[in-house]
Write an enzyme that holds these catalytic residues in place. Structure first.
Site, PDB file in Angstrom:
ATOM      1  N   ARG A 109       0.816  -1.237   0.000  1.00  0.00           N
ATOM      2  CA  ARG A 109       0.000   0.000   0.000  1.00  0.00           C
ATOM      3  C   ARG A 109       0.842   1.277   0.000  1.00  0.00           C
ATOM      4  O   ARG A 109       0.356   2.350   0.351  1.00  0.00           O
ATOM      5  CB  ARG A 109      -0.982   0.025   1.166  1.00  0.00           C
ATOM      6  CG  ARG A 109      -1.958  -1.119   1.144  1.00  0.00           C
ATOM      7  CD  ARG A 109      -3.214  -0.786   1.902  1.00  0.00           C
ATOM      8  NE  ARG A 109      -4.132  -1.906   1.855  1.00  0.00           N
ATOM      9  CZ  ARG A 109      -4.170  -2.874   2.758  1.00  0.00           C
ATOM     10  NH1 ARG A 109      -3.350  -2.843   3.791  1.00  0.00           N
ATOM     11  NH2 ARG A 109      -5.020  -3.870   2.641  1.00  0.00           N
ATOM     12  N   LYS A 131       2.679  11.717 -11.522  1.00  0.00           N
ATOM     13  CA  LYS A 131       1.955  10.747 -12.353  1.00  0.00           C
ATOM     14  C   LYS A 131       2.804   9.484 -12.457  1.00  0.00           C
ATOM     15  O   LYS A 131       3.977   9.551 -12.852  1.00  0.00           O
ATOM     16  CB  LYS A 131       1.704  11.309 -13.754  1.00  0.00           C
ATOM     17  CG  LYS A 131       0.569  12.310 -13.808  1.00  0.00           C
ATOM     18  CD  LYS A 131       0.257  12.701 -15.253  1.00  0.00           C
ATOM     19  CE  LYS A 131      -0.878  13.703 -15.337  1.00  0.00           C
ATOM     20  NZ  LYS A 131      -1.105  14.206 -16.709  1.00  0.00           N
ATOM     21  N   GLU A 173       9.389  19.939 -24.113  1.00  0.00           N
ATOM     22  CA  GLU A 173       8.534  20.156 -22.937  1.00  0.00           C
ATOM     23  C   GLU A 173       8.952  21.458 -22.231  1.00  0.00           C
ATOM     24  O   GLU A 173       8.122  22.148 -21.645  1.00  0.00           O
ATOM     25  CB  GLU A 173       8.623  18.964 -21.965  1.00  0.00           C
ATOM     26  CG  GLU A 173       8.109  17.637 -22.526  1.00  0.00           C
ATOM     27  CD  GLU A 173       6.586  17.533 -22.654  1.00  0.00           C
ATOM     28  OE1 GLU A 173       5.867  18.453 -22.233  1.00  0.00           O
ATOM     29  OE2 GLU A 173       6.124  16.509 -23.214  1.00  0.00           O
ATOM     30  N   LYS A 214       6.452  23.748 -13.843  1.00  0.00           N
ATOM     31  CA  LYS A 214       5.565  22.577 -13.755  1.00  0.00           C
ATOM     32  C   LYS A 214       5.075  22.391 -12.311  1.00  0.00           C
ATOM     33  O   LYS A 214       3.891  22.128 -12.083  1.00  0.00           O
ATOM     34  CB  LYS A 214       6.273  21.319 -14.259  1.00  0.00           C
ATOM     35  CG  LYS A 214       5.388  20.102 -14.085  1.00  0.00           C
ATOM     36  CD  LYS A 214       5.684  18.900 -14.910  1.00  0.00           C
ATOM     37  CE  LYS A 214       4.626  17.827 -14.591  1.00  0.00           C
ATOM     38  NZ  LYS A 214       4.787  16.593 -15.296  1.00  0.00           N
ATOM     39  N   GLU A 224      -5.283  17.114 -12.171  1.00  0.00           N
ATOM     40  CA  GLU A 224      -5.660  17.527 -13.530  1.00  0.00           C
ATOM     41  C   GLU A 224      -7.165  17.742 -13.721  1.00  0.00           C
ATOM     42  O   GLU A 224      -7.776  17.216 -14.640  1.00  0.00           O
ATOM     43  CB  GLU A 224      -5.116  16.491 -14.544  1.00  0.00           C
ATOM     44  CG  GLU A 224      -4.971  17.085 -15.943  1.00  0.00           C
ATOM     45  CD  GLU A 224      -4.229  16.177 -16.903  1.00  0.00           C
ATOM     46  OE1 GLU A 224      -3.166  15.639 -16.530  1.00  0.00           O
ATOM     47  OE2 GLU A 224      -4.711  16.037 -18.026  1.00  0.00           O
ATOM     48  N   ARG A 228      -3.897  22.139 -14.563  1.00  0.00           N
ATOM     49  CA  ARG A 228      -2.853  21.188 -14.992  1.00  0.00           C
ATOM     50  C   ARG A 228      -3.004  20.834 -16.469  1.00  0.00           C
ATOM     51  O   ARG A 228      -2.052  20.400 -17.114  1.00  0.00           O
ATOM     52  CB  ARG A 228      -2.880  19.923 -14.119  1.00  0.00           C
ATOM     53  CG  ARG A 228      -1.704  18.991 -14.427  1.00  0.00           C
ATOM     54  CD  ARG A 228      -1.463  17.940 -13.380  1.00  0.00           C
ATOM     55  NE  ARG A 228      -0.288  17.156 -13.739  1.00  0.00           N
ATOM     56  CZ  ARG A 228       0.335  16.334 -12.932  1.00  0.00           C
ATOM     57  NH1 ARG A 228      -0.093  16.170 -11.705  1.00  0.00           N
ATOM     58  NH2 ARG A 228       1.394  15.663 -13.340  1.00  0.00           N
ATOM     59  N   ASN A 232      -0.888  20.217 -21.238  1.00  0.00           N
ATOM     60  CA  ASN A 232      -1.204  19.454 -22.448  1.00  0.00           C
ATOM     61  C   ASN A 232      -1.023  20.280 -23.723  1.00  0.00           C
ATOM     62  O   ASN A 232      -1.277  19.776 -24.823  1.00  0.00           O
ATOM     63  CB  ASN A 232      -2.654  18.935 -22.391  1.00  0.00           C
ATOM     64  CG  ASN A 232      -2.843  17.955 -21.249  1.00  0.00           C
ATOM     65  OD1 ASN A 232      -1.898  17.269 -20.862  1.00  0.00           O
ATOM     66  ND2 ASN A 232      -4.042  17.898 -20.692  1.00  0.00           N
ATOM     67  N   HIS A 235       0.069  18.826 -27.078  1.00  0.00           N
ATOM     68  CA  HIS A 235      -0.008  17.367 -26.977  1.00  0.00           C
ATOM     69  C   HIS A 235      -1.197  16.744 -27.709  1.00  0.00           C
ATOM     70  O   HIS A 235      -1.165  15.553 -27.995  1.00  0.00           O
ATOM     71  CB  HIS A 235      -0.057  16.936 -25.502  1.00  0.00           C
ATOM     72  CG  HIS A 235       1.286  17.001 -24.834  1.00  0.00           C
ATOM     73  ND1 HIS A 235       1.983  18.175 -24.668  1.00  0.00           N
ATOM     74  CD2 HIS A 235       2.087  16.025 -24.310  1.00  0.00           C
ATOM     75  CE1 HIS A 235       3.123  17.924 -24.050  1.00  0.00           C
ATOM     76  NE2 HIS A 235       3.222  16.639 -23.828  1.00  0.00           N
ATOM     77  N   HIS A 239       0.292  14.112 -29.825  1.00  0.00           N
ATOM     78  CA  HIS A 239       0.051  12.674 -29.612  1.00  0.00           C
ATOM     79  C   HIS A 239      -0.443  12.004 -30.890  1.00  0.00           C
ATOM     80  O   HIS A 239      -0.090  10.850 -31.162  1.00  0.00           O
ATOM     81  CB  HIS A 239      -0.974  12.455 -28.496  1.00  0.00           C
ATOM     82  CG  HIS A 239      -0.362  12.513 -27.126  1.00  0.00           C
ATOM     83  ND1 HIS A 239      -1.073  12.844 -26.004  1.00  0.00           N
ATOM     84  CD2 HIS A 239       0.896  12.249 -26.697  1.00  0.00           C
ATOM     85  CE1 HIS A 239      -0.269  12.805 -24.949  1.00  0.00           C
ATOM     86  NE2 HIS A 239       0.928  12.463 -25.334  1.00  0.00           N
ATOM     87  N   HIS A 254       8.872  11.289 -28.458  1.00  0.00           N
ATOM     88  CA  HIS A 254       7.717  12.017 -27.917  1.00  0.00           C
ATOM     89  C   HIS A 254       7.875  13.539 -28.061  1.00  0.00           C
ATOM     90  O   HIS A 254       6.978  14.234 -28.549  1.00  0.00           O
ATOM     91  CB  HIS A 254       7.522  11.627 -26.442  1.00  0.00           C
ATOM     92  CG  HIS A 254       6.495  12.448 -25.748  1.00  0.00           C
ATOM     93  ND1 HIS A 254       5.149  12.277 -25.962  1.00  0.00           N
ATOM     94  CD2 HIS A 254       6.608  13.461 -24.846  1.00  0.00           C
ATOM     95  CE1 HIS A 254       4.479  13.142 -25.231  1.00  0.00           C
ATOM     96  NE2 HIS A 254       5.334  13.877 -24.543  1.00  0.00           N
TER      97      HIS A 254
HETATM   98  N1  GLY Z   1       2.904  15.452 -18.566  1.00  0.00           N
HETATM   99  C1  GLY Z   1       1.882  16.321 -18.198  1.00  0.00           C
HETATM  100  C2  GLY Z   1       1.542  16.262 -16.741  1.00  0.00           C
HETATM  101  O1  GLY Z   1       2.344  15.831 -15.941  1.00  0.00           O
HETATM  102  O2  GLY Z   1       0.480  16.648 -16.370  1.00  0.00           O
END
Ligand code: GLY
Length: 354
Positions: A109, A131, A173, A214, A224, A228, A232, A235, A239, A254
């Site tokens: 956990r 993330k 980025e 960031k 998000e 946040r 994007n 992207h 993408h 990427h």
């Molecule tokens: N890569 C975009 C984010 O971390 O939200």
């Protein structure tokens, strides 16, 4: 979400020793891929606690970001008698920090973990912001959790093991972060000199600023729901270009796809939100010079559009969700753009980058 501490290193050995000793842990584990095991682990192996740590090594590349690899890491932790008080260090690019972070977040956990990103893309993006996850059922990052590392340790020393393309991939980025923040940051980025040998010290200063941008965004909206989404930018079309290129003989990195996506999405920002033409042109010409062009024609527009409709950032299957800008730092999230406008932005890309 807990806060994570970002450490921009002055002295990697001292900084890492201090961070490790600030944790009360029973056992230390270090996750690498076969590439970072060979090229990056030797850079920190003169630290006693790292020497004694249990090493877990997985395969390189995104193809290994799987449930099987995750189970292998869990097994190594379990067989290595990791407890809830053990500590995991993830040493690698985005694949290692995403998968290792998810392994740590779920083992018993949740155990603490430290990220030491070794690629520019992971320093300014993947390793920061919490993330974590794996690919599943053919979909990128389909399973995962928001789980921040307790510390992210950044040292441009690791970038010396990267080729030019991987530096530029991460730099895309950073350009995005510049565009969502201030004119000064954006100007510094498009003036950075890549013609001669890279000045890693100056690059590290820019990396620090980029990570700060960031972090500020993530602090306001860790999961998000709103701002946040500004991360994007570039992207949605990026993408689609990346997925399209994966079906070709020359898959794009990427960050290259993001850079090309930025050209089209800044054009959309111009026609939909009055983004200044001059900044659009300056950014597009920097991208043309440093990233070249991904070749596609108007015959491919429908296929690209189809990829955009599958983007997991869309709020419904009928509309495609964009983040656009009214100016540098003037962020407009949840912008709906018509198919005609998207095709027009692809026309702009083809004409400008050609
Ligand atoms: N890569 C975009 C984010 O971390 O939200």
């Amino acid at each position: 979400m807990n806060e994570q501490k970002i450490i921009i290193c002055n002295n990697l050995k001292n900084d890492l020793e201090n961070v490790i000793s600030s944790h009360k842990y029973d056992k230390l584990f270090i996750l690498t891929d076969s590439h970072t095991y060979r090229y990056c682990l030797p850079i920190i192996e003169n630290i006693d606690s790292i020497k004694e740590a249990t090493k877990i090594t997985i395969g390189v590349e995104d193809t290994n970001k799987t449930l099987e690899t995750l189970a292998y890491v869990w097994l190594k932790l379990s067989n290595g008698r990791a407890t809830r008080h053990s500590l995991l260090i993830n040493l690698g690019g985005g694949m290692v920090t995403d998968l290792g972070g998810f392994a740590a977040a779920t083992f018993k956990r949740g155990i603490s973990f430290i990220n030491i990103p070794t690629t520019l893309l992971s320093m300014v993006d993947a390793a920061v912001g919490g993330k974590t996850g794996i690919n599943f059922n053919g979909l990128k990052n389909e399973i995962g959790a928001f789980a921040p590392a307790s510390e992210v340790i950044i040292d441009s020393e690791f970038l010396k093991t990267l080729d030019y393309e991987n530096i530029m991939s991460g730099y895309a980025e950073m350009l995005k972060h510049g565009l969502i923040s201030t004119h000064d940051n954006w100007k510094e980025l498009i003036k950075f000199n890549f013609d001669n040998e890279i000045d890693y010290k100056s690059l590290q200063i820019l990396i620090g600023k980029s990570v700060e941008i960031k972090e500020k965004v993530v602090e306001q909206d860790p999961c998000e729901k709103g701002i946040r989404k500004s991360l994007n930018l570039g992207h949605t079309i990026g993408h689609a270009l990346e997925s399209f290129s994966l079906q070709s003989e020359h898959p794009s990195l990427h960050g290259y796809a993001v850079a090309w996506g930025l050209v089209s999405e800044l054009y959309l920002s111009h026609i939909k939100a009055d983004f200044p033409k001059e900044i659009l042109w300056q950014t597009a010409s920097f991208i043309k010079e440093h990233y070249g062009k991904f070749n596609f024609s108007c015959k491919d527009y429908d296929k690209l559009y189809e990829f955009m409709t599958h983007d997991k950032k869309n709020e419904s299957s009928e509309s495609i969700n964009f983040t656009l800008l009214g100016n540098i730092g003037d962020i407009k999230i949840n912008q709906v753009v018509s198919k005609e406008e998207i095709f027009e932005s692809l026309d702009f890309y083809c004409e400008t980058m050609g």
